[in-house]
Write a protein that holds these residues in place. Structure first.
Motif, PDB file in Angstrom:
ATOM      1  N   ASN A   1      41.004 114.421 -28.235  1.00  0.00           N
ATOM      2  CA  ASN A   1      42.360 114.826 -27.622  1.00  0.00           C
ATOM      3  C   ASN A   1      42.055 115.647 -26.291  1.00  0.00           C
ATOM      4  O   ASN A   1      42.119 116.884 -26.232  1.00  0.00           O
ATOM      5  N   ASN A   2      41.620 114.812 -25.140  1.00  0.00           N
ATOM      6  CA  ASN A   2      41.236 115.442 -23.931  1.00  0.00           C
ATOM      7  C   ASN A   2      42.056 115.438 -22.737  1.00  0.00           C
ATOM      8  O   ASN A   2      42.284 116.450 -22.129  1.00  0.00           O
ATOM      9  N   ALA A   3      43.002 114.608 -22.660  1.00  0.00           N
ATOM     10  CA  ALA A   3      43.876 114.514 -21.582  1.00  0.00           C
ATOM     11  C   ALA A   3      44.990 115.744 -21.378  1.00  0.00           C
ATOM     12  O   ALA A   3      45.140 116.332 -22.706  1.00  0.00           O
ATOM     13  N   GLY A   4      45.101 116.150 -20.397  1.00  0.00           N
ATOM     14  CA  GLY A   4      46.102 117.450 -20.158  1.00  0.00           C
ATOM     15  C   GLY A   4      46.276 117.469 -18.608  1.00  0.00           C
ATOM     16  O   GLY A   4      45.630 117.098 -17.798  1.00  0.00           O
ATOM     17  N   ILE A   5      47.450 118.317 -18.516  1.00  0.00           N
ATOM     18  CA  ILE A   5      47.500 118.570 -17.119  1.00  0.00           C
ATOM     19  C   ILE A   5      47.511 120.220 -16.721  1.00  0.00           C
ATOM     20  O   ILE A   5      47.571 121.091 -17.952  1.00  0.00           O
TER      21      ILE A   5
ATOM     22  N   PRO B   1      36.019 123.766 -22.427  1.00  0.00           N
ATOM     23  CA  PRO B   1      35.086 123.120 -21.605  1.00  0.00           C
ATOM     24  C   PRO B   1      34.326 123.886 -20.925  1.00  0.00           C
ATOM     25  O   PRO B   1      33.161 123.626 -20.479  1.00  0.00           O
ATOM     26  N   GLY B   2      34.838 124.924 -20.532  1.00  0.00           N
ATOM     27  CA  GLY B   2      34.173 125.832 -19.166  1.00  0.00           C
ATOM     28  C   GLY B   2      35.186 125.610 -18.058  1.00  0.00           C
ATOM     29  O   GLY B   2      36.315 124.904 -18.253  1.00  0.00           O
ATOM     30  N   MET B   3      34.761 126.351 -17.011  1.00  0.00           N
ATOM     31  CA  MET B   3      35.798 126.177 -15.823  1.00  0.00           C
ATOM     32  C   MET B   3      35.118 125.067 -15.001  1.00  0.00           C
ATOM     33  O   MET B   3      33.717 125.079 -14.498  1.00  0.00           O
TER      34      MET B   3
ATOM     35  N   GLY C   1      42.638 110.508 -21.676  1.00  0.00           N
ATOM     36  CA  GLY C   1      42.357 110.602 -20.337  1.00  0.00           C
ATOM     37  C   GLY C   1      41.166 110.623 -19.964  1.00  0.00           C
ATOM     38  O   GLY C   1      40.452 111.304 -19.312  1.00  0.00           O
ATOM     39  N   GLY C   2      40.388 109.362 -20.274  1.00  0.00           N
ATOM     40  CA  GLY C   2      38.943 109.266 -20.130  1.00  0.00           C
ATOM     41  C   GLY C   2      38.546 108.419 -18.870  1.00  0.00           C
ATOM     42  O   GLY C   2      37.534 108.076 -18.390  1.00  0.00           O
ATOM     43  N   ASN C   3      39.709 108.597 -18.035  1.00  0.00           N
ATOM     44  CA  ASN C   3      39.418 107.969 -16.722  1.00  0.00           C
ATOM     45  C   ASN C   3      38.745 108.958 -15.598  1.00  0.00           C
ATOM     46  O   ASN C   3      38.666 108.345 -14.388  1.00  0.00           O
ATOM     47  N   ALA C   4      39.052 110.110 -15.940  1.00  0.00           N
ATOM     48  CA  ALA C   4      38.629 111.445 -14.786  1.00  0.00           C
ATOM     49  C   ALA C   4      38.110 112.360 -15.678  1.00  0.00           C
ATOM     50  O   ALA C   4      38.082 112.647 -16.684  1.00  0.00           O
ATOM     51  N   GLY C   5      37.376 112.979 -14.721  1.00  0.00           N
ATOM     52  CA  GLY C   5      36.801 114.525 -15.154  1.00  0.00           C
ATOM     53  C   GLY C   5      36.042 114.652 -16.262  1.00  0.00           C
ATOM     54  O   GLY C   5      34.912 113.695 -16.671  1.00  0.00           O
TER      55      GLY C   5
ATOM     56  N   CYS D   1      44.723 105.996 -21.419  1.00  0.00           N
ATOM     57  CA  CYS D   1      45.318 106.330 -19.919  1.00  0.00           C
ATOM     58  C   CYS D   1      46.473 105.899 -19.677  1.00  0.00           C
ATOM     59  O   CYS D   1      47.212 104.504 -19.997  1.00  0.00           O
ATOM     60  N   ARG D   2      47.137 106.627 -18.720  1.00  0.00           N
ATOM     61  CA  ARG D   2      48.554 106.188 -18.109  1.00  0.00           C
ATOM     62  C   ARG D   2      48.783 105.324 -17.130  1.00  0.00           C
ATOM     63  O   ARG D   2      49.616 104.732 -16.947  1.00  0.00           O
ATOM     64  N   SER D   3      47.394 105.149 -16.285  1.00  0.00           N
ATOM     65  CA  SER D   3      47.249 104.270 -15.283  1.00  0.00           C
ATOM     66  C   SER D   3      46.512 102.955 -15.378  1.00  0.00           C
ATOM     67  O   SER D   3      45.274 103.339 -15.590  1.00  0.00           O
TER      68      SER D   3
ATOM     69  N   GLU E   1      34.969 121.638 -12.286  1.00  0.00           N
ATOM     70  CA  GLU E   1      35.465 121.111 -11.066  1.00  0.00           C
ATOM     71  C   GLU E   1      35.937 119.638 -11.162  1.00  0.00           C
ATOM     72  O   GLU E   1      35.101 118.871 -11.429  1.00  0.00           O
ATOM     73  N   THR E   2      37.155 119.410 -11.528  1.00  0.00           N
ATOM     74  CA  THR E   2      37.944 118.197 -11.768  1.00  0.00           C
ATOM     75  C   THR E   2      39.146 118.118 -10.980  1.00  0.00           C
ATOM     76  O   THR E   2      39.450 118.867 -10.220  1.00  0.00           O
ATOM     77  N   GLU E   3      39.666 117.060 -11.284  1.00  0.00           N
ATOM     78  CA  GLU E   3      41.238 116.625 -10.460  1.00  0.00           C
ATOM     79  C   GLU E   3      42.270 117.467 -10.886  1.00  0.00           C
ATOM     80  O   GLU E   3      43.314 117.373 -10.525  1.00  0.00           O
ATOM     81  N   ILE E   4      41.902 118.187 -12.293  1.00  0.00           N
ATOM     82  CA  ILE E   4      43.006 119.153 -12.398  1.00  0.00           C
ATOM     83  C   ILE E   4      43.225 120.100 -11.630  1.00  0.00           C
ATOM     84  O   ILE E   4      44.469 120.757 -11.360  1.00  0.00           O
ATOM     85  N   TRP E   5      42.363 120.582 -10.503  1.00  0.00           N
ATOM     86  CA  TRP E   5      42.706 121.583  -9.771  1.00  0.00           C
ATOM     87  C   TRP E   5      43.434 121.097  -8.490  1.00  0.00           C
ATOM     88  O   TRP E   5      44.138 121.569  -7.645  1.00  0.00           O
ATOM     89  N   THR E   6      43.598 119.724  -8.424  1.00  0.00           N
ATOM     90  CA  THR E   6      44.066 119.032  -7.155  1.00  0.00           C
ATOM     91  C   THR E   6      45.299 119.461  -6.568  1.00  0.00           C
ATOM     92  O   THR E   6      45.826 119.565  -5.556  1.00  0.00           O
TER      93      THR E   6
END
Ligand SMILES: NC(=O)c1ccc[n+]([C@@H]2O[C@H](COP(=O)([O-])OP(=O)(O)OC[C@H]3O[C@@H](n4cnc5c(N)ncnc54)[C@H](OP(=O)(O)O)[C@@H]3O)[C@@H](O)[C@H]2O)c1
Ligand SMILES: *[C@@H]1O[C@H](CO)[C@@H](O)[C@H](O)[C@H]1NC(C)=O
Ligand SMILES: *[C@@H]1O[C@H](CO)[C@@H](O)[C@H](O)[C@H]1NC(C)=O
Length: 339
Positions: free
Chosen positions: A136-140, A249-251, A58-62, A82-84, A253-258
């Motif tokens: 292992n960073n990627a997650g939903i 990582p902390g709270m 998941g190194g493409n965002a956040g 990445c999945r996309s 602001e990333t796309e995880i909240w979108t």
């Protein structure tokens, strides 16, 4: 003695509720804000990673992308999972432009599909001769599951499968490469949310409403899994030169909240995001603990530990239970059809 206490108590009670209680609540709130939301000091290490190979899922965002930028600046060869292809391509271009390091590539990886995980690992084993850091960073997030009961391709809970089981298989398939590249390490981006698991994991393996292991579901359990997994790995990899740690990582602001946009009315979403913006971290700040664990020489003695804010942190008591670590490992092997 008894007499004195019962005489004083009635007078004490209003005092307690009026003064002590609000003070205690305020202190608890301040503590939670500081612990969970508050700032993270930057990782100050200047360590170079020339000649090192790093995989970031998941190194493409956040947080993952900011980690990739930092490690690429230090000279590492950076592989994004990445999945996309489209989003990955764009991120690779951006990371190369920002860092001047052209050793940045991506391979396709969908953690919600164990076949894709196997394919990704096969590609890595075919193309790469070394692997020093697996992140292992990627997650939903909690909000990503719009339809309750959603599953991965193999029928596990979508969050558990993406955040825990996919990374478990990925790590397992890359262990030999990590071992032969030692000193190396595995880093799990977990979350303080794993504290919200209050009961022992239930390993019942029946299929219920189309979900395999129907009690291993949701964000908190998936993140507890990351911590348990790191501890079990650390134990299994003793004396191999491969370390395994997890972190919060902390709270951030990333796309995880979108996905919350689809769940809540606009005003509520905007309100929540402004709270996160005000008290939380941006993705550069949110990447600091991952970077710290990746590079910091001071952390090298650590193995099987849990980090936050660029320092050691405390994990849920449930994550410290060795038999749960071992049980989760055994069941994960079964879930992935491994012997
Ligand atoms: N943000 C926070 O406040 C916070 C707090 C605690 C822990 N964390 C943890 O930090 C990690 C990174 O999150 P983030 O905040 O940076 O979120 P993000 O901006 O949403 O990034 C998540 C990354 O994971 C990828 N991903 C999601 N599902 C995937 C799948 N099935 N296969 C492959 N890649 C997948 C995403 O790819 P796409 O671009 O294709 O969607 C994206 O690159 C997560 O493990 C999260 O649990 C975050
Ligand atoms: C992190 O957790 C994943 C599952 O989410 C597991 O596959 C991996 O081995 C773990 N690594 C560490 C260091 O915990
Ligand atoms: C995050 O904030 C810091 C300043 O605190 C800034 O240097 C950095 O560029 C910001 N990162 C992003 C991704 O906005």
């Amino acid at each position: 003695m008894h007499l004195i206490i019962s005489d004083v108590m009635p007078a004490l009670c209003p005092f307690l509720t009026l003064v002590c209680l609000p003070v205690i609540i305020l202190l608890v709130l301040l503590y939670v804000f500081r612990e969970v939301l508050g700032s993270c000091p930057p990782c100050r290490s200047n360590k170079r990673l020339d000649g090192k190979t790093v995989i970031i899922t998941g190194g493409n965002a956040g947080i993952g992308k900011e980690t990739a930028i930092d490690l690429a600046r230090r000279g590492a060869r950076v592989i994004l999972g990445c999945r996309s292809a489209e989003r990955a391509q764009e991120a690779v271009r951006d990371i190369i432009a920002k860092t001047g390091n052209s050793k940045v590539v991506f391979y396709i990886l969908d953690l919600a599909d164990l076949d894709s995980v196997r394919q990704f690992a096969a590609t890595v084993l075919e193309k790469e001769s070394r692997l020093h850091i697996l992140i292992n960073n990627a997650g939903i997030g909690k909000a990503a599951v719009l339809i309750p009961g959603s599953t991965t391709k193999q029928g596990f809970d979508l969050t558990f499968g993406t955040n825990y089981l996919g990374p478990f298989l990925l790590t397992y398939l890359l262990l030999d490469l990590l071992r032969s590249s030692a000193p190396s390490q595995i880093i799990n981006v977990s979350s303080h949310m794993h504290w919200f698991c209050f009961r022992q994991l239930n390993f019942n393996s029946e299929t219920k409403n189309g979900v395999r292991y129907p009690y291993l579901t949701g964000y908190e359990i998936s993140k507890l899994g990351n911590v348990l997994h790191a501890r079990e790995l650390a134990k299994r990899l003793q004396n191999t030169g491969v370390r395994a740690n997890s972190l919060h990582p902390g709270m951030v602001e990333t796309e995880i909240w979108t996905p919350l946009k689809k769940k809540y009315p606009a005003w509520m979403y905007n309100f929540l995001m402004s709270i996160i913006r005000m008290f939380g971290l941006n993705s550069t700040e949110g990447a600091q603990t991952t970077i710290y664990v990746s590079v910091d020489e001071g952390a090298e003695e650590y193995n099987g530990r849990y980090f936050a804010k660029c320092t050691l942190s405390k994990e849920n008591r449930l994550a410290l239970d060795d038999s749960t670590c071992a049980l989760l490992w055994d069941h994960s092997m079964k879930m992935c059809d491994l012997k």
